[in-house]
Scaffold this motif. Structure first.
Motif, short mmCIF file in Angstrom:
data_model
loop_
_atom_site.label_atom_id
_atom_site.label_comp_id
_atom_site.label_asym_id
_atom_site.label_seq_id
_atom_site.Cartn_x
_atom_site.Cartn_y
_atom_site.Cartn_z
N LYS A 129 -0.64 12.36 -8.98
CA LYS A 129 -1.45 13.48 -8.51
C LYS A 129 -2.86 13.45 -9.09
O LYS A 129 -3.32 14.41 -9.72
N LYS A 130 -3.54 12.31 -8.91
CA LYS A 130 -4.92 12.18 -9.36
C LYS A 130 -5.84 12.05 -8.16
O LYS A 130 -5.51 11.40 -7.17
N ASP A 131 -7.00 12.67 -8.28
CA ASP A 131 -8.00 12.59 -7.22
C ASP A 131 -9.02 11.51 -7.55
O ASP A 131 -8.97 10.87 -8.59
N GLY A 132 -9.97 11.33 -6.65
CA GLY A 132 -11.04 10.36 -6.87
C GLY A 132 -10.71 9.00 -6.31
O GLY A 132 -9.61 8.75 -5.79
N ALA A 187 0.83 -1.20 0.00
CA ALA A 187 0.00 0.00 0.00
C ALA A 187 0.86 1.26 0.00
O ALA A 187 0.56 2.23 -0.69
N ARG A 188 1.97 1.23 0.74
CA ARG A 188 2.85 2.41 0.76
C ARG A 188 3.51 2.63 -0.60
O ARG A 188 3.70 3.78 -1.02
N ALA A 189 3.88 1.55 -1.28
CA ALA A 189 4.43 1.71 -2.62
C ALA A 189 3.40 2.32 -3.56
O ALA A 189 3.74 3.16 -4.41
N LEU A 190 2.16 1.93 -3.40
CA LEU A 190 1.09 2.50 -4.22
C LEU A 190 0.89 3.97 -3.90
O LEU A 190 0.67 4.79 -4.80
N ILE A 191 0.97 4.31 -2.63
CA ILE A 191 0.81 5.71 -2.22
C ILE A 191 1.88 6.58 -2.88
O ILE A 191 1.59 7.68 -3.38
N LYS A 192 3.12 6.11 -2.91
CA LYS A 192 4.20 6.88 -3.55
C LYS A 192 3.93 7.06 -5.03
O LYS A 192 4.18 8.13 -5.59
N ARG A 193 3.43 6.02 -5.67
CA ARG A 193 3.13 6.13 -7.10
C ARG A 193 2.02 7.15 -7.35
O ARG A 193 2.09 7.95 -8.28
N LEU A 194 1.00 7.13 -6.50
CA LEU A 194 -0.11 8.06 -6.67
C LEU A 194 0.32 9.49 -6.39
O LEU A 194 -0.24 10.44 -6.96
N GLU A 195 1.29 9.67 -5.52
CA GLU A 195 1.80 11.02 -5.26
C GLU A 195 2.43 11.61 -6.51
O GLU A 195 2.35 12.81 -6.75
#
Length: 231
Positions: free
Chosen positions: A86-89, A75-83
């Motif tokens: 920079k997409k919402d929703g 989950a943390r690796a995914l969080i870094k990718r999403l950072e």
């Protein structure tokens, strides 16, 4: 048999994650939260595992931030990718299923593991999520399964999309529809939160058209990425 194995797998994995979380909570400030767990390493049995699943719901945000179990790591690796994106929703998680046969313990494992990462992601971020169980029902039928009735009828449909192969049991429109229905019933009995999607419906409705056109427009760039990965 599959159901009983599935329940045991789910509780074992939840137990593993809760025990891993316990091991990360070593500070005196956190010890009050760990007393619920068995500290002598003795086997817990089925009821003990179920209790630890319940206990997972009592952890604080600080506990989740310190957790080192693999769903939290993913989950943390995914969080870094999403950072970076920079997409919402809502964040969409997806699993894949090939309806050339009935769902089995591997199908359960894929959805269970994805659900665990999804829940860890929600615990760490508070962001809404969705889980799509995607059926690759446009895959061609490579061979007629030996265990089905009216097997000889299927020989004429080899290499055709599974949604074009008739249902040998006669209960659904196609072979794929029969197994897709079994997939949904299989997941529902374990209480998974998911949305079902069919490859055939996505292609025929035009849902994939814009993305397919974009891939074709950038075909050379796509191949530069894919070819080196083929070894």
């Amino acid at each position: 048999m599959i159901a009983s194995c599935g329940v045991r797998f789910a509780t074992d994995v939840a137990m593993h994650c809760s025990l891993e979380l316990r091991r990360t909570l070593q500070s005196p400030a956190r010890r009050g939260n760990t007393r619920r767990f068995v500290d002598d390493g003795a086997p817990l049995g089925h009821e003990g595992r179920l209790q630890q699943v319940r206990d997972m719901r009592r952890f604080t945000p600080a506990d989740f931030n310190e957790a080192k179990a693999w769903p939290f790591q993913e989950a943390r690796a995914l969080i870094k990718r999403l950072e970076r994106l920079k997409k919402d929703g809502p964040v969409i998680f997806e699993t894949g299923y090939g309806p050339s046969g009935p769902p089995h313990i591997g199908t359960f494992g894929e959805v269970a593991r994805t659900t665990m990462v999804r829940r860890a992601f929600e615990a760490l971020t508070g962001r809404p999520t969705r889980l799509i169980a995607f059926s690759d029902d446009m895959d061609g039928m490579r061979k007629a399964p030996p265990h089905v009735p009216n097997r000889e009828r299927l020989e004429a449909f080899l290499q055709m999309p599974l949604t074009r192969v008739p249902d040998p049991w006669g209960s659904h429109k196609s072979f794929a529809d029969h197994n897709n229905a079994r997939l949904r019933a299989f997941l529902d009995q374990f209480g998974f939160d998911y949305e079902f999607a069919s490859a055939t419906e996505c292609y025929e409705s035009g849902r994939f058209d814009a993305t397919l056109q974009r891939v074709l427009e950038r075909f050379d760039a796509v191949m530069e990425i894919i070819l080196p990965s083929l070894g």
